[in-house]
Design a protein around this motif. Structure first.
Motif, PDB file in Angstrom:
ATOM      1  N   TRP A  19      -0.771   9.515   3.631  1.00 11.49           N
ATOM      2  CA  TRP A  19      -1.804   8.873   4.476  1.00 11.49           C
ATOM      3  C   TRP A  19      -1.822   7.621   3.970  1.00 11.49           C
ATOM      4  CZ3 TRP A  19      -6.528   6.734   4.083  1.00 11.49           C
ATOM      5  CH2 TRP A  19      -7.485   6.554   5.033  1.00 11.49           C
ATOM      6  N   LEU A  20      -2.034   7.582   2.691  1.00  8.17           N
ATOM      7  CA  LEU A  20      -2.415   6.079   1.912  1.00  8.17           C
ATOM      8  C   LEU A  20      -1.431   5.087   1.935  1.00  8.17           C
ATOM      9  CD1 LEU A  20      -4.246   7.260  -1.281  1.00  8.17           C
ATOM     10  CD2 LEU A  20      -5.260   6.003   0.382  1.00  8.17           C
ATOM     11  N   GLU A  21      -0.166   5.692   1.922  1.00  7.03           N
ATOM     12  CA  GLU A  21       1.150   4.672   2.060  1.00  7.03           C
ATOM     13  C   GLU A  21       0.926   3.975   3.395  1.00  7.03           C
ATOM     14  OE1 GLU A  21       2.844   3.888  -0.274  1.00  7.03           O
ATOM     15  OE2 GLU A  21       3.867   2.464   0.819  1.00  7.03           O
ATOM     16  N   GLN A  22       0.630   4.626   4.487  1.00  9.01           N
ATOM     17  CA  GLN A  22       0.643   4.074   5.903  1.00  9.01           C
ATOM     18  C   GLN A  22      -0.348   3.024   6.026  1.00  9.01           C
ATOM     19  OE1 GLN A  22      -0.150   7.607   8.099  1.00  9.01           O
ATOM     20  NE2 GLN A  22       2.274   7.726   8.589  1.00  9.01           N
TER      21      GLN A  22
ATOM     22  N   PRO B 202      -2.045  -2.944   5.588  1.00  8.95           N
ATOM     23  CA  PRO B 202      -3.197  -3.680   6.274  1.00  8.95           C
ATOM     24  C   PRO B 202      -4.383  -3.999   4.984  1.00  8.95           C
ATOM     25  CG  PRO B 202      -2.563  -1.805   7.254  1.00  8.95           C
ATOM     26  CD  PRO B 202      -1.769  -1.824   6.157  1.00  8.95           C
ATOM     27  N   VAL B 203      -4.211  -3.217   4.072  1.00  6.40           N
ATOM     28  CA  VAL B 203      -5.283  -3.436   3.059  1.00  6.40           C
ATOM     29  C   VAL B 203      -4.830  -4.736   2.209  1.00  6.40           C
ATOM     30  CG1 VAL B 203      -6.788  -2.661   1.115  1.00  6.40           C
ATOM     31  CG2 VAL B 203      -6.279  -1.216   2.999  1.00  6.40           C
ATOM     32  N   THR B 204      -3.745  -4.340   1.600  1.00  2.00           N
ATOM     33  CA  THR B 204      -3.212  -5.346   0.575  1.00  2.00           C
ATOM     34  C   THR B 204      -2.789  -6.718   1.236  1.00  2.00           C
ATOM     35  OG1 THR B 204      -1.044  -4.536   0.478  1.00  2.00           O
ATOM     36  CG2 THR B 204      -2.276  -3.565  -1.087  1.00  2.00           C
TER      37      THR B 204
ATOM     38  N   ALA C  28      -5.761   5.818  -8.955  1.00  2.00           N
ATOM     39  CA  ALA C  28      -4.411   5.564  -8.477  1.00  2.00           C
ATOM     40  C   ALA C  28      -4.262   4.626  -7.319  1.00  2.00           C
ATOM     41  CB  ALA C  28      -3.619   7.004  -8.277  1.00  2.00           C
ATOM     42  N   VAL C  29      -4.988   4.533  -6.422  1.00  2.00           N
ATOM     43  CA  VAL C  29      -5.208   3.751  -5.110  1.00  2.00           C
ATOM     44  C   VAL C  29      -4.928   2.440  -5.556  1.00  2.00           C
ATOM     45  CG1 VAL C  29      -6.055   3.233  -3.047  1.00  2.00           C
ATOM     46  CG2 VAL C  29      -6.532   5.496  -3.823  1.00  2.00           C
ATOM     47  N   ALA C  30      -5.899   2.088  -6.593  1.00  2.00           N
ATOM     48  CA  ALA C  30      -5.764   0.644  -6.971  1.00  2.00           C
ATOM     49  C   ALA C  30      -4.590   0.398  -7.813  1.00  2.00           C
ATOM     50  CB  ALA C  30      -7.116   0.365  -7.893  1.00  2.00           C
ATOM     51  N   GLY C  31      -4.106   1.120  -8.597  1.00  2.00           N
ATOM     52  CA  GLY C  31      -3.177   0.831  -9.501  1.00  2.00           C
ATOM     53  C   GLY C  31      -1.512   0.831  -8.672  1.00  2.00           C
ATOM     54  N   THR C  32      -1.621   1.823  -7.762  1.00  2.96           N
ATOM     55  CA  THR C  32      -0.194   2.032  -6.938  1.00  2.96           C
ATOM     56  C   THR C  32      -0.212   0.685  -5.960  1.00  2.96           C
ATOM     57  OG1 THR C  32      -0.588   4.191  -6.826  1.00  2.96           O
ATOM     58  CG2 THR C  32       1.041   3.220  -5.300  1.00  2.96           C
ATOM     59  N   TRP C  33      -1.453   0.161  -5.428  1.00  2.45           N
ATOM     60  CA  TRP C  33      -1.453  -0.995  -4.492  1.00  2.45           C
ATOM     61  C   TRP C  33      -1.693  -2.328  -5.174  1.00  2.45           C
ATOM     62  CZ3 TRP C  33      -5.599   0.822  -0.082  1.00  2.45           C
ATOM     63  CH2 TRP C  33      -4.952   1.846   0.671  1.00  2.45           C
ATOM     64  N   ALA C  34      -1.832  -2.241  -6.577  1.00  2.00           N
ATOM     65  CA  ALA C  34      -1.803  -3.468  -7.276  1.00  2.00           C
ATOM     66  C   ALA C  34      -2.863  -4.197  -6.951  1.00  2.00           C
ATOM     67  CB  ALA C  34      -0.394  -4.153  -7.448  1.00  2.00           C
ATOM     68  N   ILE C  35      -4.216  -3.743  -6.606  1.00  2.00           N
ATOM     69  CA  ILE C  35      -5.412  -4.545  -6.353  1.00  2.00           C
ATOM     70  C   ILE C  35      -6.478  -4.063  -7.433  1.00  2.00           C
ATOM     71  CG2 ILE C  35      -4.554  -5.031  -4.047  1.00  2.00           C
ATOM     72  CD1 ILE C  35      -6.410  -2.923  -3.162  1.00  2.00           C
ATOM     73  N   PRO C  36      -7.299  -4.846  -7.633  1.00  2.00           N
ATOM     74  CA  PRO C  36      -8.651  -4.434  -8.577  1.00  2.00           C
ATOM     75  C   PRO C  36      -9.398  -3.530  -8.019  1.00  2.00           C
ATOM     76  CG  PRO C  36      -8.497  -6.957  -7.855  1.00  2.00           C
ATOM     77  CD  PRO C  36      -7.578  -6.425  -6.857  1.00  2.00           C
ATOM     78  N   LEU C  37      -9.828  -2.713  -9.077  1.00  2.00           N
ATOM     79  CA  LEU C  37     -10.780  -1.433  -8.947  1.00  2.00           C
ATOM     80  C   LEU C  37     -12.251  -1.682  -9.558  1.00  2.00           C
ATOM     81  CD1 LEU C  37     -10.833   1.409  -8.199  1.00  2.00           C
ATOM     82  CD2 LEU C  37     -10.313   1.921 -10.683  1.00  2.00           C
ATOM     83  N   LEU C  38     -12.992  -1.730  -8.524  1.00  2.00           N
ATOM     84  CA  LEU C  38     -14.454  -1.998  -8.818  1.00  2.00           C
ATOM     85  C   LEU C  38     -15.261  -0.483  -8.586  1.00  2.00           C
ATOM     86  CD1 LEU C  38     -14.932  -5.499  -6.974  1.00  2.00           C
ATOM     87  CD2 LEU C  38     -14.178  -5.170  -9.165  1.00  2.00           C
ATOM     88  N   ARG C  39     -15.777  -0.377  -9.707  1.00  2.00           N
ATOM     89  CA  ARG C  39     -16.756   0.982  -9.662  1.00  2.00           C
ATOM     90  C   ARG C  39     -18.004   0.636  -9.336  1.00  2.00           C
ATOM     91  NH1 ARG C  39     -19.189   4.188 -13.242  1.00  2.00           N
ATOM     92  NH2 ARG C  39     -18.028   2.987 -15.109  1.00  2.00           N
TER      93      ARG C  39
END
Ligand SMILES: Nc1ncnc2c1ncn2[C@@H]1O[C@H](COP(=O)(O)OP(=O)(O)OP(=O)(O)O)[C@@H](O)[C@H]1O
Length: 492
Positions: free
Chosen positions: A245-248, A252-254, A284-295
């Motif tokens: 689902w995320l791969e699809q 559009p996000v990155t 893993a969403v942020a790491g796989t997409w190579a974008i920053p992760l903000l908590r």
């Protein structure tokens, strides 16, 4: 530029008081000076340290007008048209006399053609003046302006280095420009200088430093935590459906490009059994997409900013937008928006702010909310359409358990070739990912203490000693599953 146009329009429409909230005082003053020059109007600037000075002509400052009361009385008495910029006037709005004087000036503005500009980093206008005022915003630099700014910094570097050129491939340059978006001119220029001036090149490590510096600039109140420790989906066992689902939705996000007619994806809610990898998946969403992760830290939001909770939430959401594309991880969201606690009214407003933002957001900020406690989740949050999807994270099945064993054995033991993973996976039915990890850690210690290499029997012995949550909390998990069956989709 649209800033020019908007502010000029307000001045020409004889709005008596224009409020500009910005940290970029110099840029705002320059902009106002250019506009008044075009309109052939005198422009004055007041601050408590410098008094009143005329900006379009070289007059000495009028120090006798340095007190707020004096300057307002002076403006009230002046009959010539003019624009008066009052810098950092916000503390003086507490005084009713100042407020009344501002109103007196505003009431006669049509006749005298005066415009007051209140310029501060933050300003709450008193209710008496609402009718007479309008807000203008200074927009942040556009991508083409940022491109120009980076080129200017590169030229500056060349000048200092006998005409050598800055080394940057087009992709790194593009990434630098997109990392600078959301910053003011001044801050963007400073970060571009930091990136270029140390070695005359734009590299991947510069980009990471720019992101970190940008986050620190934007998140000065500390409600968002920048998570350096992300993960990859190759480190997550199971979650097959979620991964697909995320791969699809990745591009559009990155790329930050809305894919018509769908728009930029909003995000997901992961809810389910404790220790089954919800937090790991968010990372893993942020790491796989190579974008920053903000908590998003709800604890800080409530404790540190008592009484200013929604304002700070709004600012944090704005920060996340300025960091876009990024993943915004709302960990244990139920604790932040549960409306049955003691401070019900605040939680309701926080929930409202979050829902409005989710519904209206256009920037590629992908929210990953995680939750364990469905009882505490307000029904509004799980209503269809709030998130793009609500995924249920259940205890891992046989194949996911095998994958989890493999991942953690490879992490700790180099490989897991000599270990009978399928048998261990079937022995550990009902174990969560965290429990499997714990079993491996304990087995590893036990083997180490006996000078043995880790083997299938040591791990099997640890499995036999463990009473998993699925046994101790069987009823709770059964309830969670039946609740989830109607409202969520499985993530595996
Ligand atoms: N599916 C999985 N694959 C690999 N490791 C896992 C998996 N699930 C859990 N783990 C391991 O267990 C640890 C804890 O899991 P995590 O914190 O992600 O679970 P959680 O569902 O967020 O739990 P909680 O609801 O208690 O916060 C992870 O850091 C990871 O080492």
């Amino acid at each position: 530029m649209s800033d020019h146009y908007d502010i000029e329009l307000l001045i020409k429409s004889h709005i008596p008081i224009i409020v500009i909230e910005t940290h970029e005082e110099l840029r705002a003053v320059e902009l106002l000076t250019q506009i008044t020059r075009r309109l052939a109007r005198p422009v004055f600037k007041w601050s408590v340290t410098e008094g009143l000075r005329r900006l379009d002509q070289d007059y000495a400052p009028q120090r006798h007008n340095s007190q707020p009361l004096d300057v307002l009385q002076h403006i009230k008495a002046v009959s010539l048209p003019g624009l008066f910029i009052l810098a950092d006037f916000h503390p003086y709005l507490e005084d009713p006399l100042h407020v009344r004087l501002l109103k007196d000036i505003a009431l006669t503005c049509e006749v005298r053609k005066h415009t007051l500009v209140l310029l501060s980093h933050h300003l709450d206008i008193p209710p008496e003046l609402h009718k007479f005022s309008a807000r203008a915003v200074l927009t942040l630099p556009s991508p083409s302006e940022l491109h120009a700014l980076v080129r200017e910094v590169a030229r500056e570097w060349s000048l200092h280095h006998s005409g050598q050129s800055v080394k940057a491939d087009p992709e790194a340059l593009q990434m630098l420009v997109s990392n600078l978006s959301g910053l003011t001119y001044r801050d963007a220029k400073r970060l571009a200088r930091n990136a270029i001036f140390n070695d005359g090149a734009i590299t991947q490590s510069d980009l990471q430093r720019v992101m970190k510096a940008k986050y620190e600039l934007l998140n000065q109140k500390g409600v968002l935590a920048f998570e350096y420790d992300t993960a990859r989906f190759s480190e997550v066992g199971g979650f097959k459906r979620l991964k697909h689902w995320l791969e699809q939705r990745r591009r559009p996000v990155t790329d930050g490009l809305p894919s018509p007619p769908l728009g930029v994806p909003k995000g997901i809610l992961l809810l389910g059994v404790q220790g089954c990898g919800k937090s790991l998946a968010a990372k893993a969403v942020a790491g796989t997409w190579a974008i920053p992760l903000l908590r998003l830290d709800f604890g800080t939001l409530y404790n540190k900013f008592f009484g200013e909770t929604e304002r700070n939430l709004r600012e944090s959401l704005k920060t996340a937008e300025a960091m876009a594309p990024c993943v915004l991880w709302a960990d244990e969201i139920e604790k932040g928006v549960s409306t049955d606690g003691s401070d019900n009214a605040t939680s309701r407003r926080v929930l409202g702010t979050l829902l409005t933002w989710l519904a209206e957001k256009k920037k590629p900020v992908f929210i990953v909310a995680t939750a364990n406690d469905i009882e505490a989740l307000p029904p509004e949050l799980v209503r269809k359409g709030r998130f793009d999807e609500i995924f249920f994270v259940d205890l891992p099945d046989q194949s996911a358990r095998e994958a989890i064993f493999r991942i953690h054995l490879v992490n700790r033991n180099g490989d897991g070739a000599a270990i009978d993973i399928p048998s261990l996976a079937s022995m550990s039915e009902g174990f969560s990912g965290a429990e499997i990890e714990q079993v491996i850690v304990s087995a590893y210690y036990s083997a180490h203490a006996q000078n043995l290499t880790l083997n299938t029997q040591t791990i099997a012995a640890e499995i036999a000693l463990t009473r998993p949550l699925s046994v101790t909390m069987a009823e709770k998990i059964a309830y969670l599953r039946s609740w989830a069956a109607e409202r969520t989709v499985p993530c595996d």
